[in-house]
Design an enzyme around this catalytic site. Structure first.
Site, PDB file in Angstrom:
ATOM      1  N   TYR A 119       0.990  14.671   5.265  1.00  0.00           N
ATOM      2  CA  TYR A 119       0.934  13.050   6.327  1.00  0.00           C
ATOM      3  C   TYR A 119      -0.726  12.170   6.113  1.00  0.00           C
ATOM      4  CZ  TYR A 119       4.933  13.463   8.848  1.00  0.00           C
ATOM      5  OH  TYR A 119       6.601  14.009   9.161  1.00  0.00           O
ATOM      6  N   GLU A 120      -1.195  11.587   6.075  1.00  0.00           N
ATOM      7  CA  GLU A 120      -2.670  10.963   5.526  1.00  0.00           C
ATOM      8  C   GLU A 120      -3.750  11.289   6.908  1.00  0.00           C
ATOM      9  OE1 GLU A 120      -1.626   6.827   5.241  1.00  0.00           O
ATOM     10  OE2 GLU A 120      -1.314   6.109   6.434  1.00  0.00           O
ATOM     11  N   SER A 121      -2.977  11.575   8.044  1.00  0.00           N
ATOM     12  CA  SER A 121      -4.714  11.893   9.082  1.00  0.00           C
ATOM     13  C   SER A 121      -4.302  13.289   8.447  1.00  0.00           C
ATOM     14  CB  SER A 121      -3.278  12.028  10.374  1.00  0.00           C
ATOM     15  OG  SER A 121      -2.139  12.881  10.003  1.00  0.00           O
TER      16      SER A 121
END
Lengths: 273, 268, 273, 268
Positions: free
Chosen positions: B62-64
């Site tokens: 996830y880009e987080s």
């Protein structure tokens, strides 16, 4: 050297009208209370920076604090659009809102360049998209070794960087953990910085995934328990998903929004959230 | 298209919606042991479905900043605590883009959007009226432009209708095959681009030469005319048109269990 | 996807004559056993890369494995010079050694560029020094926004990156902690990678300061307890400072060195250290 | 110069070596609450002495990535475990250079070297015979060029003799004031450069205009002729020449306790 302050004192001291201000937080640890305090102090003409402007930026924009937004994804996560943001850029309400738009990779690298004392960063990005046509802070640079053309983005060095963390010690050293996004870069890129924290502890105990900012890299620390609500603070409280849903209803209507603004922020000594 | 269809399949007379078919088809495209960059929208559901069915070793990114997240319930946002708690590693957002996405380490990128054109380019920025004075302001780029550029392959998942499958994008947010042919290679984009587009009508794939998206498989209960009518350009159809396998009972039950873990609709 | 291997198998499989090889480790966690195995397998014509080549690189160079060294600081830390390194570049013994010399900041950024899939990195560095006159992988680049001239270094993408870590789990995920230098960047920049570890555990327990490399980012893992001796592995053993002192005496003399090489490495099934 | 000198001081007749005087003088230059980038050589001893005397809140930064190390014994190397164990934060080597050193966050950088010239430029690379075929090959640059460029000020600590204080460097590894005058500013280096050079003869400081290193303070028991004789160029002497305060009893005893924590000589 960081100094411990009350939130209202810190915001009064650090955030001035016309400043470039970044309140960062990637879903987790969003410095919402600090944002509300900026509204309460009626700051104007701010350039607000954030990769993922969500509800608190919608509130700042709706309250007329911002004349410009620098961002890469603006929405109410899991819910939909930001209605105050749309009203501002589509209908200039309550004031016109200029935008400077990037991709996440571009914004992240702008903070990295800012934190690194460099005027720009290089990345593989934007090629073939319409973003460079509209955003002056995207250009290209040639590799002096291969000749390859790459994207360049200018450094982002906010006047003020504001983040929320779980803990500070009494000296003003800060620790956060979980998803920490671009928060370290935001503080290091900014000329002045404010960290709101869930609690002050006697000693920071190193944690898995812990990111520590030493006191001498932070301008001010303010203890604000719950300061990231309705987002979450890992180890302290969960995300209040209902708030995001409710915001959709409040923010769709200018009058409802104005009522929310008056009762929840402006007339409140401190925001309940 | 949200009406459920009843399709006679090898698993019996399972009822399922077109959205469920889309999610299942997307999940099936994810190979076990590969890494998948999970963007905004339905992708998270599909990736978690794949992980619970045929691809237990699928790596969810996830880009987080969460590498190898293994949530036991569907996250409500791409930055949920459950993702950090279950990840092999949580890294900063600059690192996730620079060290993990940009060099082409990630096999599959998942994208959706408000508009897609016949070359798989995507718009998630503005609709109508021009950039300065848009009719509808969308959330913007997020991680999409670089996911589209750098993942080894891209999977687009979108509902198909004439508002979303358009002749000309109002804004190019993420590049598929550009203006077609070898334009993507000329631009220097290193991943293979959108090799599969999964819709509620079926599956589209790029023509090997022109890279124009071509209908290659029909969804259960969908006919070619329906698919063409839902497309804003003159949709090409493959000579040998296949059809999607309906969801199996296992796929459906796992998907529904997953969806039941959240109350507030689609994960994002 | 990382596969578990014996050290000798892994080196045989991953390291070939003529390869560009980086064995990284900043005082801590130096992959010494892997270096000795490269000597034992009599690899030749290697381009060895390392920010801080110390004793194990002196040994590789003295054994004639290397034709080139890419580095930023070469010495026996706390003791003095590297005599085999000096003999090679000053007297071409046992074979001539070409050098490509950087500063630490330059080398670190070359690995960063390599790990990031970029052809070069930008830094404030080298200005006014004699290094750019002798090192082709240092050039300049102009900021497309400010016009300022900055240093550019080409990406370093070794054929093989080798590091030592404390732990791997049975799937091949790796965790290291303490001072972790440029080890993550080395593995991510390299085409192939080998991680030697102190021990294999059932499950990696996240640690404060822990750096995790997921199995799919590593080519091979080999369990080599003590594989970083005479350097140290935090939580496992201390630095053997005497070894560094003794090396000064052994390495000053070609014959003593040759004797060490024969008895301790070439004739040994596995290095005692 | 390693012979001890006996100097009558306010603290009595303490005996101390010129090296001890150098270390004490270096320690005194470090302000409490400031950050100090500790390079190779005597700096680590001086910084730890300062931390135990007048500057308990001095922030020690080692290039191995340790921010705010508080070792209870002298480290033997810049990457000792004790540094990581006692640091406020341990970061990667790229981060220490890019996020902490490069932007000018660190007040003081400590440097030494094999050669220094009259403008405070330093050589740690090669001596004699040229770069390709050197007479003596030194360790090289390490962190020094960027410490010299980016710290707000640089402190040089070196023993003074005609081999080390030379008219012309054999190699410029780290830049002080370049060719003098405003050359440093023209090069775009942002820190103030070597504001103080501490030797076993005393203290040299740059002339405000020419930036030529000028003898401003003499060490205990050293006279001007000795200092000039130990310098490979025609050493300028300040009109008002001061003298160094000898080590206090406290400074000496703390220094000796510190040194006793290691057995193998100088920390590096």
């Amino acid at each position: 050297m960081s100094r411990t302050r009350q939130l209202d004192e810190a915001v009064a001291e650090l955030v001035g009208d016309g400043d470039v201000v970044a309140l960062e937080g990637f879903t987790h640890l969003i410095p919402v209370a600090a944002g509300h305090e900026i509204i309460r102090q009626r700051r104007r003409d701010l350039t607000l920076c954030r990769m993922t402007p969500d509800v608190v930026y919608d509130q700042l924009i709706g309250a007329g604090c911002a004349s410009k937004l620098v961002f890469s994804w603006g929405g109410n996560p899991g819910v939909g659009s930001l209605h105050r943001f749309r009203d501002a850029i589509q209908r200039s309400w309550p004031v016109p809102l200029e935008i400077e738009e990037h991709s996440h990779a571009g914004m992240a690298n702008r903070y990295v360049a800012g934190a690194s004392g460099l005027p720009f960063a290089v990345l593989r990005g934007y090629t073939g998209t319409d973003l460079p046509k509209h955003t002056d802070s995207i250009k290209t640079v040639s590799c002096p070794f291969t000749g390859e053309e790459l994207a360049a983005v200018s450094a982002l060095n906010p006047d003020v960087g504001i983040i929320h963390a779980q803990q500070a010690d009494k000296q003003g050293n800060v620790q956060m953990w979980g998803i920490t996004g671009v928060q370290k870069e935001t503080v290091l890129a900014a000329k002045r910085s404010l960290v709101t924290v869930e609690e002050t502890v006697d000693e920071l105990v190193p944690r898995p995934g812990g990111v520590v900012l030493p006191k001498w890299a932070v301008t001010a620390v303010a203890e604000v328990p719950g300061g990231a609500r309705p987002s979450y603070a890992q180890g302290y409280y969960e995300r209040d998903n209902d708030y995001y849903q409710q915001w959709d209803l409040i923010s769709r209507d200018r009058e409802k929004f104005q009522q929310w603004l008056d009762t929840e922020i402006l007339d409140a000594e401190r925001s309940p959230r | 298209m949200t009406a459920s269809v009843s399709a006679g399949t090898s698993t019996g007379d399972a009822e399922f919606t077109a959205d469920e078919m889309m999610t299942v088809a997307a999940a099936r495209s994810l190979g076990d042991g590969t890494a998948c960059f999970v963007g905004i929208g339905l992708p998270s559901t599909a990736a978690n479905l794949a992980r619970r069915t045929h691809a237990p070793d699928l790596v969810l990114i996830y880009e987080s900043g969460t590498l190898g997240a293994k949530p036991d319930q569907l996250p409500l946002s791409i930055g949920d605590g459950i993702l950090a708690d279950t990840a092999d590693s949580v890294v900063s957002v600059p690192e996730i883009f620079n060290y993990w996405l940009q060099p082409g380490r990630v096999e599959t990128g998942f994208l959706g959007g408000a508009q897609v054109d016949k070359y798989g380019n995507i718009n998630t920025t503005v609709i109508g009226g021009g950039y300065e004075d848009p009719k509808v302001r969308l959330p913007g780029a997020g991680g999409a432009p670089e996911i589209a550029a750098s993942c080894q392959q891209v999977l687009i998942v979108m509902r198909q209708n004439t508002r979303s499958f358009v002749e000309t994008l109002d804004f190019v947010t993420s590049v598929g095959y550009g203006s077609g042919g070898d334009d993507r290679e000329r631009l220097g984009l290193r991943g293979a681009g959108p090799v599969t587009v999964i819709t509620d009508m079926g599956v589209l794939e790029p023509d090997p030469d022109t890279r124009e998206l071509t209908l290659t498989r029909l969804g259960p209960g969908v006919d070619v005319e329906q698919a063409r009518a839902a497309t804003g350009w003159d949709l090409r159809v493959a000579d040998e048109l296949g059809s999607q396998h309906p969801p199996t009972e296992t796929e459906l039950s796992v998907l529904r269990e997953l969806k039941a873990t959240i109350e507030n609709g689609e994960s994002t």
